[in-house]
Design an enzyme around this catalytic site. Structure first.
Site, PDB file in Angstrom:
ATOM      1  N   ASN A 245       0.875  -1.177   0.000  1.00 34.74           N
ATOM      2  CA  ASN A 245       0.000   0.000   0.000  1.00 34.74           C
ATOM      3  C   ASN A 245       0.908   1.221   0.000  1.00 34.74           C
ATOM      4  O   ASN A 245       1.381   1.652   1.047  1.00 34.74           O
ATOM      5  CB  ASN A 245      -0.915  -0.020   1.223  1.00 34.74           C
ATOM      6  CG  ASN A 245      -1.839   1.183   1.300  1.00 34.74           C
ATOM      7  OD1 ASN A 245      -1.774   2.095   0.469  1.00 34.74           O
ATOM      8  ND2 ASN A 245      -2.685   1.220   2.310  1.00 34.74           N
TER       9      ASN A 245
ATOM     10  N   ARG B 232      -2.678  -2.174  -3.254  1.00 32.55           N
ATOM     11  CA  ARG B 232      -3.849  -1.340  -3.036  1.00 32.55           C
ATOM     12  C   ARG B 232      -3.807  -0.225  -4.078  1.00 32.55           C
ATOM     13  O   ARG B 232      -2.808   0.480  -4.216  1.00 32.55           O
ATOM     14  CB  ARG B 232      -3.847  -0.726  -1.645  1.00 32.55           C
ATOM     15  CG  ARG B 232      -5.082   0.128  -1.406  1.00 32.55           C
ATOM     16  CD  ARG B 232      -4.919   1.076  -0.238  1.00 32.55           C
ATOM     17  NE  ARG B 232      -6.119   1.902  -0.058  1.00 32.55           N
ATOM     18  CZ  ARG B 232      -6.131   3.082   0.530  1.00 32.55           C
ATOM     19  NH1 ARG B 232      -5.012   3.584   1.011  1.00 32.55           N
ATOM     20  NH2 ARG B 232      -7.245   3.764   0.654  1.00 32.55           N
TER      21      ARG B 232
ATOM     22  N   HIS C 180     -12.819   2.927   0.348  1.00 30.13           N
ATOM     23  CA  HIS C 180     -12.797   1.895   1.403  1.00 30.13           C
ATOM     24  C   HIS C 180     -13.489   0.624   0.942  1.00 30.13           C
ATOM     25  O   HIS C 180     -14.000  -0.155   1.757  1.00 30.13           O
ATOM     26  CB  HIS C 180     -13.483   2.380   2.696  1.00 30.13           C
ATOM     27  CG  HIS C 180     -12.834   3.560   3.332  1.00 30.13           C
ATOM     28  ND1 HIS C 180     -13.552   4.611   3.865  1.00 30.13           N
ATOM     29  CD2 HIS C 180     -11.527   3.877   3.532  1.00 30.13           C
ATOM     30  CE1 HIS C 180     -12.718   5.517   4.359  1.00 30.13           C
ATOM     31  NE2 HIS C 180     -11.475   5.084   4.177  1.00 30.13           N
TER      32      HIS C 180
ATOM     33  N   HIS D 188     -17.497   2.203   8.304  1.00 36.09           N
ATOM     34  CA  HIS D 188     -16.032   2.132   8.393  1.00 36.09           C
ATOM     35  C   HIS D 188     -15.572   3.467   8.973  1.00 36.09           C
ATOM     36  O   HIS D 188     -15.613   4.499   8.293  1.00 36.09           O
ATOM     37  CB  HIS D 188     -15.427   1.900   7.009  1.00 36.09           C
ATOM     38  CG  HIS D 188     -13.921   1.937   7.000  1.00 36.09           C
ATOM     39  ND1 HIS D 188     -13.139   0.810   6.914  1.00 36.09           N
ATOM     40  CD2 HIS D 188     -13.054   2.982   7.079  1.00 36.09           C
ATOM     41  CE1 HIS D 188     -11.860   1.160   6.947  1.00 36.09           C
ATOM     42  NE2 HIS D 188     -11.787   2.476   7.046  1.00 36.09           N
TER      43      HIS D 188
ATOM     44  N   ARG E 223     -11.033  15.822   7.557  1.00 33.85           N
ATOM     45  CA  ARG E 223     -11.900  16.165   6.421  1.00 33.85           C
ATOM     46  C   ARG E 223     -13.255  16.644   6.909  1.00 33.85           C
ATOM     47  O   ARG E 223     -13.807  16.128   7.877  1.00 33.85           O
ATOM     48  CB  ARG E 223     -12.083  14.959   5.499  1.00 33.85           C
ATOM     49  CG  ARG E 223     -10.818  14.503   4.799  1.00 33.85           C
ATOM     50  CD  ARG E 223     -11.113  13.284   3.948  1.00 33.85           C
ATOM     51  NE  ARG E 223      -9.915  12.732   3.343  1.00 33.85           N
ATOM     52  CZ  ARG E 223      -9.629  11.440   3.273  1.00 33.85           C
ATOM     53  NH1 ARG E 223     -10.473  10.550   3.787  1.00 33.85           N
ATOM     54  NH2 ARG E 223      -8.521  11.025   2.699  1.00 33.85           N
TER      55      ARG E 223
ATOM     56  N   ASP F 124      -7.185  12.971  16.473  1.00 32.98           N
ATOM     57  CA  ASP F 124      -7.267  11.663  17.121  1.00 32.98           C
ATOM     58  C   ASP F 124      -8.456  11.656  18.075  1.00 32.98           C
ATOM     59  O   ASP F 124      -8.473  12.388  19.071  1.00 32.98           O
ATOM     60  CB  ASP F 124      -5.964  11.390  17.886  1.00 32.98           C
ATOM     61  CG  ASP F 124      -5.884   9.962  18.432  1.00 32.98           C
ATOM     62  OD1 ASP F 124      -6.932   9.408  18.819  1.00 32.98           O
ATOM     63  OD2 ASP F 124      -4.764   9.415  18.476  1.00 32.98           O
ATOM     64  N   LEU F 125      -9.444  10.815  17.789  1.00 32.42           N
ATOM     65  CA  LEU F 125     -10.671  10.816  18.587  1.00 32.42           C
ATOM     66  C   LEU F 125     -10.403  10.492  20.049  1.00 32.42           C
ATOM     67  O   LEU F 125     -11.108  10.988  20.934  1.00 32.42           O
ATOM     68  CB  LEU F 125     -11.681   9.819  18.007  1.00 32.42           C
ATOM     69  CG  LEU F 125     -13.035   9.771  18.727  1.00 32.42           C
ATOM     70  CD1 LEU F 125     -13.800  11.079  18.562  1.00 32.42           C
ATOM     71  CD2 LEU F 125     -13.874   8.603  18.252  1.00 32.42           C
TER      72      LEU F 125
ATOM     73  N   GLU G  38      -8.439  -5.553   5.332  1.00 32.80           N
ATOM     74  CA  GLU G  38      -8.274  -5.163   3.935  1.00 32.80           C
ATOM     75  C   GLU G  38      -7.103  -5.888   3.282  1.00 32.80           C
ATOM     76  O   GLU G  38      -7.140  -6.189   2.088  1.00 32.80           O
ATOM     77  CB  GLU G  38      -8.094  -3.647   3.845  1.00 32.80           C
ATOM     78  CG  GLU G  38      -9.322  -2.879   4.306  1.00 32.80           C
ATOM     79  CD  GLU G  38      -9.087  -1.382   4.393  1.00 32.80           C
ATOM     80  OE1 GLU G  38      -9.277  -0.704   3.377  1.00 32.80           O
ATOM     81  OE2 GLU G  38      -8.710  -0.909   5.481  1.00 32.80           O
TER      82      GLU G  38
END
Length: 399
Positions: free
Chosen positions: A7, A89, A178, A205, A238, A280-281, A382
């Site tokens: 990737n 990917r 995704h 996701h 975003r 970062d949550l 993935e």
């Protein structure tokens, strides 16, 4: 078959060495700061290595990975000849690719033509393919596209209500991303439901990049991301859905060019833009717990936006058999899952607070026994999708 999964990003690359037949992972890792100074993080078995290696380009990074896999402390195979295929990917396949394909000159040429749709991703993906062709000549390379799974969307779902010529001339439409994750998670959910037909699944996701999809009988019929990944949910940096008028007004008030405005939309908005603390949550959750109101607002907005799409997709699917949560946030943030599922009783979906707050790395059902719709937390994989698609393409084409 031993598959090298790659990737390649603009200044980093992730890799994994896997046998997709038995799902055995031999090693995985990450090259960071390519073109700056270079750091290689390599995991094999229970061990981890971190090495500073000069990586002026992606070629040196991939050479370093192959060397680490075959030599020294991080060795897991005797030779790169043990690698039978390379799976890549690939972010954007436009309308040209509805599945994974063997990499040929024609495929690379088509991906180059699609660069305007993914200017940050497709060039790096192509670079990774060409370097692997050079370093491992004769080995089959397979491109696995993020957009391919969503090519089953009906035209009324993927079209924008712009003049039709914008579609015919410039292919402006919703593509979605995704795809490998949405495919894997929805397929796992179908197995967990033990129901192969008339399955109505919503996949959330959720990570630094987030998207929701509506999957009917294993096929995507809608998804939240659009022409580019900035559309849809509020994400780490975003903005997600923003009206064109708001964008134009911000540009006029701030004196921004379109490129500067898109930089704000992609890199300075979302969780970091609202919280003012972090993308970062985990840090935002800590801030909200400490009484930071902007962090509280960010959390409420995240959950509301996800719930908005869940409701819309339940309508599009004429009901829902399972809502699935995956990705770093989806798998770990119990509060987000709780807020998204709160009040969905009218749909027959009821979350069990005890199950929701139990941590596990395994796929699990966190709905109450009486809930007619299931709520699954499913770790995505993935890399397995890329490896398995590579195996299928290579064995089918006889390479």
């Amino acid at each position: 078959m031993l598959v090298f999964i790659l990737n390649a990003g603009s200044s980093s690359l992730k890799y994994q060495l896997m046998n997709p037949v038995n799902k055995k992972v031999f090693a995985q890792g990450l090259c960071e700061r390519i073109g700056i100074d270079g750091v290689l993080k390599h995991e094999f078995g229970e061990k981890e290595l971190e090495m500073k290696i000069d990586m002026p380009t992606h070629k040196e990074a991939i050479e370093s990975v192959l060397s680490t896999l075959t030599n020294g402390e991080g060795k897991v195979i005797d030779s790169i000849n043990d690698i039978e295929a390379i799976g890549h990917r690939a972010v954007h396949g436009g309308e040209e690719f509805s599945g994974s394909v063997l990499v040929t000159e024609k495929v690379i040429e088509t991906m180059r033509r699609l660069i305007p749709l993914a200017p940050l991703h497709n060039p790096a993906n192509i670079m990774g393919m060409e370097i692997c062709q050079e370093l491992m000549p004769g080995k089959p390379n397979v491109a696995v596209f993020d957009t391919a799974f969503h090519q089953t969307m009906p035209d009324y779902a993927y079209m924008y209500a712009l003049p039709y010529e914008q579609y015919t001339k410039h292919a402006i439409r919703k593509y979605g991303f995704h795809g490998t994750s949405h495919f894997f998670v929805s397929n796992e959910a179908r197995q967990m439901l033990d129901k192969k037909h008339n399955t109505r699944i919503i996949v959330c996701h959720l990570g630094n990049g987030s998207s929701v999809s509506a999957v009917l009988d294993g096929k995507s019929i809608d998804t939240s991301m659009g022409l580019t990944p900035v559309q849809g949910l509020m994400m780490g940096t975003r903005a997600g859905d923003v009206g064109a008028g708001a964008l134009q007004y911000m540009m006029s008030q701030e004196g921004l060019t379109i490129d500067e405005a898109l930089n704000v939309m992609n890199k300075k908005s979302g969780i970091v833009g609202i919280s003012g603390k972090s993308s970062d949550l985990r840090e935002v959750l800590d801030g909200a717990a400490a009484g930071d109101d902007r962090c509280r607002l960010a959390i409420d907005m995240i959950a509301y936006k996800i719930k908005h799409y869940v409701g819309a997709y339940a309508a599009a699917l004429d009901g829902v058999d399972a809502i699935c949560f995956t990705g770093g946030i989806g798998e770990n943030a119990a509060l987000i899952r709780e807020k998204v599922c709160a009040g969905l009783d009218f749909m027959g979906v009821v979350i069990d607070p005890v199950k929701n707050n139990k941590r596990s790395k395994e796929a699990r059902d966190i709905a109450t026994p009486a809930s007619s719709g299931r709520i699954f937390v499913i770790p995505t994989n993935e890399e397995y999708v890329i490896a398995n698609d590579t195996y299928k393409v290579v064995t089918t084409t006889g390479n």
